[in-house]
Design an enzyme around this catalytic site. Structure first.
Site, PDB file in Angstrom:
ATOM      1  N   GLU A  21      58.062  63.125  34.044  1.00  0.00           N
ATOM      2  CA  GLU A  21      56.811  63.858  33.815  1.00  0.00           C
ATOM      3  C   GLU A  21      57.035  65.269  34.324  1.00  0.00           C
ATOM      4  O   GLU A  21      57.210  65.491  35.527  1.00  0.00           O
ATOM      5  CB  GLU A  21      55.642  63.214  34.556  1.00  0.00           C
ATOM      6  CG  GLU A  21      54.327  63.925  34.309  1.00  0.00           C
ATOM      7  CD  GLU A  21      53.320  63.730  35.427  1.00  0.00           C
ATOM      8  OE1 GLU A  21      52.665  64.712  35.802  1.00  0.00           O
ATOM      9  OE2 GLU A  21      53.204  62.604  35.918  1.00  0.00           O
ATOM     10  N   CYS A  43      49.131  68.481  37.439  1.00  0.00           N
ATOM     11  CA  CYS A  43      49.920  68.446  36.205  1.00  0.00           C
ATOM     12  C   CYS A  43      49.018  68.320  34.984  1.00  0.00           C
ATOM     13  O   CYS A  43      49.403  68.702  33.878  1.00  0.00           O
ATOM     14  CB  CYS A  43      50.920  67.301  36.241  1.00  0.00           C
ATOM     15  SG  CYS A  43      50.172  65.668  36.444  1.00  0.00           S
TER      16      CYS A  43
END
Length: 516
Positions: free
Chosen positions: A255, A292
């Site tokens: 990620e 994020c």
């Protein structure tokens, strides 16, 4: 000053040198030190494989789920103390800290419930068996835990939630976990891990942690091991191109960066419009924009630009920057001095192709912070005149309290062209009531994102913020976002399991697997 040790081979081990210093990002006061120097990582990983792996695999899904439930409860019992640690070392407001800690305990509980539902099995049947030649000769697909160790490398922004969400999935799947939190904010991660480990909830070797630098951690991994990484794309590239990944086939989930989008559709109802403003403002200010999933690009129909600029500016004007220990502060500092330098450099780059839509009229004066101290960044709303020409906005993620307004002509086609310029993301949120436009946006944006959040006026008040990662929905995204998938309920366990096809006597296979 506190020393953060590593938990390896069933014991706590301090590093051989002073290591890295952890500080309060609002005051720059030293809080702790962390070092991994001298830790034998090859032996630590072998211990996890040889002791933790067999012990976990001997448990049923229900039994593993019960472990996760106890982990959640142990952490939750110390919630107030942990909140103070998050404020001190993470620069979190109280609300930010709760978001992180409750995300950790909530995800552990969600996977505990999944374990209860999966019941007394140790191996998962993946889909229904099919007949090859009558009902006796059949083909099955099953998923069983890999025989290695799950190495988890976390980011600095969610020190509790980050390790717990990964560990919940791996432990339920039946793999031992060795976790490496980001050092700069590791105080909260270390204390939550220590609560779980010292409570003796898990089999020996099922959970270990490394405090300090990663060193040669990845060099000791092999075919049955897994790496799950959250962080910057530069580090992700190193992991993906490493020798263990290429020559030994280590399973990797990434990620990485994401230029997430909020898209306002034309003629959105008031409830949908209000939700749009609420979510963009929250993502700019929560965790000082260090998420994020935070919204970076804000697509607005040209006719609505002035209205959006005014409403968002008013909300940002009420958001106090300062020492997060103070109740009235909404935006704390970013995590480190280096992070502040990166954010300011990123802002300078974005400003080459944008203008200011809103900034603090009196500059930056953090409330309750010592003069000249702290890693503070003022919230900033930028605006591009030409959304596609502002290439820096689509190429560079500023990991702070910054977002950019991008005007578009109100068509799904142009919105899709602008969004695609970001080359893939974790989440896009779409606000409006025009069903034709919602359908077009869903079809055109879906392939570029791991998650879409659709907000119309009927569900606007109940809508969960796009920046919230839900354990039963996939987290990850294509392209720039790393191409990985985590969570998603049962789906997330696939990273830690080998899918195997079995063909033969169908009823016998079912009995051998204990499912019929």
């Amino acid at each position: 000053m506190e020393t953060l040790s590593s938990y390896v081979e069933g014991k706590w081990v301090e590093g051989a040198d002073a290591g890295a210093e952890l500080v309060n990002p609002a005051t720059e006061e030293p809080l702790a030190r962390a070092s991994s120097t001298g830790v034998d990582l090859e032996r630590a990983l072998a211990f996890a494989r040889e002791r933790g792996g067999p012990a976990l695999r001997a448990l049923t899904f229900a039994e593993r789920g019960a472990l996760l439930e106890r982990m959640s409860k142990v952490i939750f019992a110390e919630r107030e103390r942990l909140i103070e640690l998050a404020i001190a070392n993470g620069g979190n407001t109280r609300g930010d800290a709760k978001f992180d800690i409750d995300g950790a305990t909530g995800t552990l509980m969600a996977y505990a419930e999944l374990g209860r539902r999966l019941g007394e099995q140790r191996v998962m049947v993946d889909g229904a068996p099919f007949d090859i030649a009558g009902s006796r000769l059949q083909g099955w697909h099953v998923r069983a835990p890999r025989l290695g160790v799950a190495v988890h490398i976390g980011a600095f922004n969610f020190p509790a939630w980050g390790w717990a969400e990964k560990a919940a999935v791996a432990l339920l799947a039946g793999m031992p976990v060795f976790t490496k939190p980001a050092t700069s904010t590791a105080l909260l991660a270390w204390h939550t891990l220590k609560l779980v480990i010292d409570a003796g909830l898990l089999p020996e070797g099922a959970l270990g942690c490394l405090s300090g630098a990663a060193g040669d951690l990845l060099e000791h991994l092999g075919e049955q091991d897994v790496v799950a990484f959250t962080g910057g794309s530069a580090t992700a590239r190193k992991i993906l191109s490493g020798e263990s990944r290429i020559s030994r086939g280590v399973h990797v989930n990434i990620e990485a960066d994401s230029l997430n989008v909020a898209l306002l559709l034309p003629s959105a109802g008031e409830a949908a419009f209000d939700a749009f403003i609420r979510d963009v403002h929250r993502d700019m200010t929560q965790k000082a924009g260090q998420k994020c999933t935070a919204i970076r690009r804000v697509l607005v129909p040209e006719a609505d630009l002035a209205r959006v600029r005014e409403r968002l500016g008013a909300e940002l004007a009420r958001s106090v920057v300062g020492n997060p220990a103070l109740e009235q502060v909404r935006i704390g500092p970013v995590a480190t001095a280096a992070q502040r330098r990166d954010v300011l450099a990123g802002i300078a780059r974005l400003r080459e192709q944008t203008r200011v839509a809103w900034e603090a009229p009196d500059g930056l004066s953090p409330l309750g912070a010592p003069s000249g101290k702290g890693f503070f960044v003022a919230p900033l709303l930028l605006e591009a005149e030409d959304a596609l020409a502002a290439t820096h906005v689509h190429e560079h993620e500023v990991f702070g309290p910054v977002a950019t307004l991008l005007p578009y002509d109100g068509t799904a086609e142009q919105a899709a062209r602008i969004v695609r310029a970001g080359r893939g993301g974790l989440v896009a949120s779409i606000y409006g009531d025009d069903r034709a436009l919602l359908a077009a946006a869903l079809e055109s944006l879906g392939p570029w994102h791991g998650r879409l959040v659709l907000v119309d006026s009927k569900i606007a008040e109940k809508s969960v913020a796009p920046g919230t990662v839900l354990p039963n929905l996939l987290h990850g995204g294509p392209g720039r976002a790393g191409g990985g998938e985590e969570l998603g309920g049962e789906r997330g366990m696939a990273l830690y399991q080998q899918r195997t096809a079995i063909q033969g006597n169908g009823p016998l296979i079912g009995r051998l697997l204990g499912v019929s």
